[in-house]
Design a protein around this motif. Structure first.
Motif, PDB file in Angstrom:
ATOM      1  N   PHE A   1       0.823  -1.215   0.000  1.00  0.00           N
ATOM      2  CA  PHE A   1       0.000   0.000   0.000  1.00  0.00           C
ATOM      3  C   PHE A   1       0.851   1.257   0.000  1.00  0.00           C
ATOM      4  CE2 PHE A   1       0.579  -2.010   4.091  1.00  0.00           C
ATOM      5  CZ  PHE A   1       1.348  -1.049   4.724  1.00  0.00           C
TER       6      PHE A   1
ATOM      7  N   PRO B   1      13.122   3.089   9.651  1.00  0.00           N
ATOM      8  CA  PRO B   1      14.150   3.631  10.562  1.00  0.00           C
ATOM      9  C   PRO B   1      14.916   2.543  11.314  1.00  0.00           C
ATOM     10  CG  PRO B   1      11.919   4.257  11.273  1.00  0.00           C
ATOM     11  CD  PRO B   1      11.786   3.658   9.913  1.00  0.00           C
TER      12      PRO B   1
ATOM     13  N   SER C   1       8.812   4.919  13.906  1.00  0.00           N
ATOM     14  CA  SER C   1       7.769   4.021  13.399  1.00  0.00           C
ATOM     15  C   SER C   1       8.412   2.863  12.647  1.00  0.00           C
ATOM     16  CB  SER C   1       6.832   4.785  12.465  1.00  0.00           C
ATOM     17  OG  SER C   1       5.838   3.931  11.956  1.00  0.00           O
TER      18      SER C   1
ATOM     19  N   SER D   1       7.841  -1.034  10.601  1.00  0.00           N
ATOM     20  CA  SER D   1       6.948  -1.988   9.952  1.00  0.00           C
ATOM     21  C   SER D   1       6.954  -3.334  10.679  1.00  0.00           C
ATOM     22  CB  SER D   1       7.411  -2.184   8.522  1.00  0.00           C
ATOM     23  OG  SER D   1       8.772  -2.575   8.553  1.00  0.00           O
TER      24      SER D   1
ATOM     25  N   GLU E   1      -0.236   1.812  14.125  1.00  0.00           N
ATOM     26  CA  GLU E   1      -0.826   2.440  12.946  1.00  0.00           C
ATOM     27  C   GLU E   1      -1.582   1.369  12.185  1.00  0.00           C
ATOM     28  OE1 GLU E   1       3.247   3.378  12.659  1.00  0.00           O
ATOM     29  OE2 GLU E   1       2.782   5.257  11.632  1.00  0.00           O
TER      30      GLU E   1
ATOM     31  N   ILE F   1      -5.532   5.097   9.833  1.00  0.00           N
ATOM     32  CA  ILE F   1      -5.144   5.962   8.714  1.00  0.00           C
ATOM     33  C   ILE F   1      -5.922   5.519   7.479  1.00  0.00           C
ATOM     34  CG2 ILE F   1      -3.206   6.942   7.434  1.00  0.00           C
ATOM     35  CD1 ILE F   1      -1.294   5.663   9.472  1.00  0.00           C
TER      36      ILE F   1
ATOM     37  N   HIS G   1      -2.634   6.211  -4.335  1.00  0.00           N
ATOM     38  CA  HIS G   1      -1.553   6.621  -5.237  1.00  0.00           C
ATOM     39  C   HIS G   1      -1.459   5.558  -6.319  1.00  0.00           C
ATOM     40  CE1 HIS G   1       1.056   3.546  -3.509  1.00  0.00           C
ATOM     41  NE2 HIS G   1       0.542   3.891  -2.357  1.00  0.00           N
TER      42      HIS G   1
HETATM   43  N1  SAH Z   1       8.686   2.091   7.481  1.00  0.00           N
HETATM   44  C1  SAH Z   1       8.141   2.649   8.687  1.00  0.00           C
HETATM   45  C2  SAH Z   1       8.068   4.142   8.609  1.00  0.00           C
HETATM   46  C3  SAH Z   1       7.093   4.662   7.577  1.00  0.00           C
HETATM   47  S1  SAH Z   1       5.687   5.201   8.429  1.00  0.00           S
HETATM   48  C4  SAH Z   1       6.814   1.994   8.992  1.00  0.00           C
HETATM   49  O1  SAH Z   1       6.379   1.188   8.203  1.00  0.00           O
HETATM   50  O2  SAH Z   1       6.256   2.226  10.052  1.00  0.00           O
HETATM   51  C5  SAH Z   1       4.553   5.337   7.219  1.00  0.00           C
HETATM   52  C6  SAH Z   1       3.179   5.013   7.760  1.00  0.00           C
HETATM   53  O3  SAH Z   1       2.265   5.276   6.707  1.00  0.00           O
HETATM   54  C7  SAH Z   1       3.035   3.548   8.109  1.00  0.00           C
HETATM   55  O4  SAH Z   1       2.282   3.380   9.281  1.00  0.00           O
HETATM   56  C8  SAH Z   1       2.255   2.978   6.948  1.00  0.00           C
HETATM   57  O5  SAH Z   1       1.445   1.909   7.368  1.00  0.00           O
HETATM   58  C9  SAH Z   1       1.453   4.169   6.515  1.00  0.00           C
HETATM   59  N2  SAH Z   1       1.129   4.128   5.088  1.00  0.00           N
HETATM   60  C10 SAH Z   1       1.899   3.671   4.097  1.00  0.00           C
HETATM   61  N3  SAH Z   1       1.268   3.804   2.915  1.00  0.00           N
HETATM   62  C11 SAH Z   1       0.076   4.372   3.169  1.00  0.00           C
HETATM   63  C12 SAH Z   1      -1.007   4.803   2.352  1.00  0.00           C
HETATM   64  N4  SAH Z   1      -0.977   4.669   1.036  1.00  0.00           N
HETATM   65  N5  SAH Z   1      -2.062   5.358   2.968  1.00  0.00           N
HETATM   66  C13 SAH Z   1      -2.081   5.545   4.303  1.00  0.00           C
HETATM   67  N6  SAH Z   1      -1.074   5.183   5.110  1.00  0.00           N
HETATM   68  C14 SAH Z   1      -0.010   4.598   4.552  1.00  0.00           C
END
Ligand code: SAH
Length: 383
Positions: free
Chosen positions: A137, A187, A217, A219, A284, A315, A320
């Motif tokens: 995503f 990170p 944050s 994954s 998240e 979220i 995109h």
């Molecule tokens: N790689 C780390 C830092 C990036 S954080 C991580 O994965 O946590 C980016 C955040 O945006 C993540 O929580 C991810 O789940 C969220 N995200 C990524 N793509 C997204 C999208 N298209 N729409 C909404 N949230 C998204």
């Protein structure tokens, strides 16, 4: 399983051409470097330099007025103060700004400034060029992994944003109050640089940010989360986990890293992080229409994390071109939120910020801004 290759540690290194960038060093490192390269300099020179580098953010040794000219010349011959180049500043309608910054080796990264309730900004910082993970995503995944960012490239995102705000607002410039490592990259794949960047950003002689206002944050890199759990940093710095699914089948699909460390392993690692008085772990949860947004998902989510002192950030998916998903309806998002709360979870919906310039969560892929956002590609409007 080609994805397994992608979730191993990044292989490409940080380029090391040219003289060392002094902004890459922590206090001890700077003192050691000066000891080796600036023979005869008094001990307080390291502290002076630290303040010029991280407090005043100078780009030139000649600006260091309390350092003797001879030392400035020796430093200029042996070290660099290089900054990132500002490629563009995009302005969203909601006040969010996206900085596109260019590294010495010509790579672009993005950093987002989001106005917050405290009349300051929360800055979303990148930790890598591209990302090694293949979350379906996320737009950043489409860039592939290029390399880790150096410490100085991480802190300079903040310094560039501070410079930008100072130019806009002069004496009354709003401040950056919070940092989230939620930009490009994972990170925890770049642990050492991110760690050192946080040390520099929280130094009272530098940006002086509060560690408890910084969030990393991830994954779900389980070994790195375990390392974080034992790190003194974890007492202050917040942890956010991109959970995004309530079954392994769905998480395997949307976040292939789950095939390596599944939900149970991930949550076990999260539970090993010492609970801290002030901080909640954040989960998240990107809401993907028809994929992870059912009533059953709420039930499973509550069962999974109910015993963890946590907050859930829902979220709604930001669309995109690289992802095959859709955003659930507003009514569906509302119901998911209400059910979470009814199940006793502290849940919030994160409204998309800066989505008209491709600055919202998951949209950082070096595009956006052209159709509707106002683009200023230089900062010459500054006084
Ligand atoms: N790689 C780390 C830092 C990036 S954080 C991580 O994965 O946590 C980016 C955040 O945006 C993540 O929580 C991810 O789940 C969220 N995200 C990524 N793509 C997204 C999208 N298209 N729409 C909404 N949230 C998204």
């Amino acid at each position: 399983m080609s994805q397994l290759v992608a979730i191993r540690g990044p292989a490409r290194g940080i380029p090391k051409e040219g003289p060392p960038n002094l902004r890459d060093l922590d206090r001890d490192g700077l003192a050691a470097w000066l000891g080796a390269h600036l023979e005869g300099a008094p001990r307080h020179r390291a502290g002076q330099l630290f303040r010029w580098l991280h407090g005043r953010r100078v780009s030139d040794f000649s600006a260091m007025s309390d350092v003797p000219a001879a030392d400035r010349a020796r430093l200029a011959a042996r070290a660099s103060l290089r900054r990132l180049d500002v490629g563009a500043v995009l302005h969203a309608r909601d006040g969010t700004r996206k900085l596109r910054l260019v590294t010495a080796d010509g790579q672009s990264i993005e950093s987002v400034l989001i106005p917050n309730d405290e009349r300051g900004y929360t800055q979303c910082v990148s930790s890598q060029v591209g990302c090694a993970l293949t979350c379906r995503f996320c737009a950043t995944a489409s860039l592939g992994f290029q390399r880790n960012l150096a410490t100085w490239e991480i802190v300079d995102q903040v310094y560039q944003a501070q410079d930008l705000l100072a130019r806009d607002g002069g004496e009354y410039a709003p401040r950056i109050t919070n940092i989230v490592f939620m930009g490009m990259g994972e990170p925890l794949h770049n642990y050492n640089q991110v760690r050192r960047a946080i040390e520099l950003l929280t130094d009272p002689d530098g940006a002086g940010l509060a560690a408890r206002r910084i969030t990393i944050s991830s994954s779900g890199l389980v070994p790195a989360i375990e390392r974080f759990a034992g790190d003194p940093l974890a007492k202050e710095v917040g942890l956010a986990i991109s959970l995004n699914a309530t079954t392994d089948a769905v998480r395997d699909e949307v976040m292939p890293i789950n095939t390596r460390w599944n939900i149970a392993a991930l949550l076990a690692a999260v539970r090993s992080v010492p609970p801290h008085r002030r901080r909640y772990v954040t989960f998240e949860y990107v809401l993907l229409a028809g994929v992870n947004d059912s009533d059953d998902d709420v039930r499973r989510l509550a069962a999974l994390v109910g015993d963890i002192r946590c907050q859930i950030n829902l979220i709604p998916f930001n669309p995109h071109p690289h992802a095959p998903y859709g955003r659930p309806s507003a009514a569906r998002v509302r119901r998911f939120l209400d059910l979470c709360r009814a199940a006793g979870l502290r849940a919030y919906v994160r409204t998309p910020r800066g989505d008209d310039i491709g600055a919202a969560c998951g949209q950082l892929a070096l595009s956006g801004g052209q159709p509707s956002g106002h683009v200023s590609s230089d900062m010459s409007s500054a006084p």
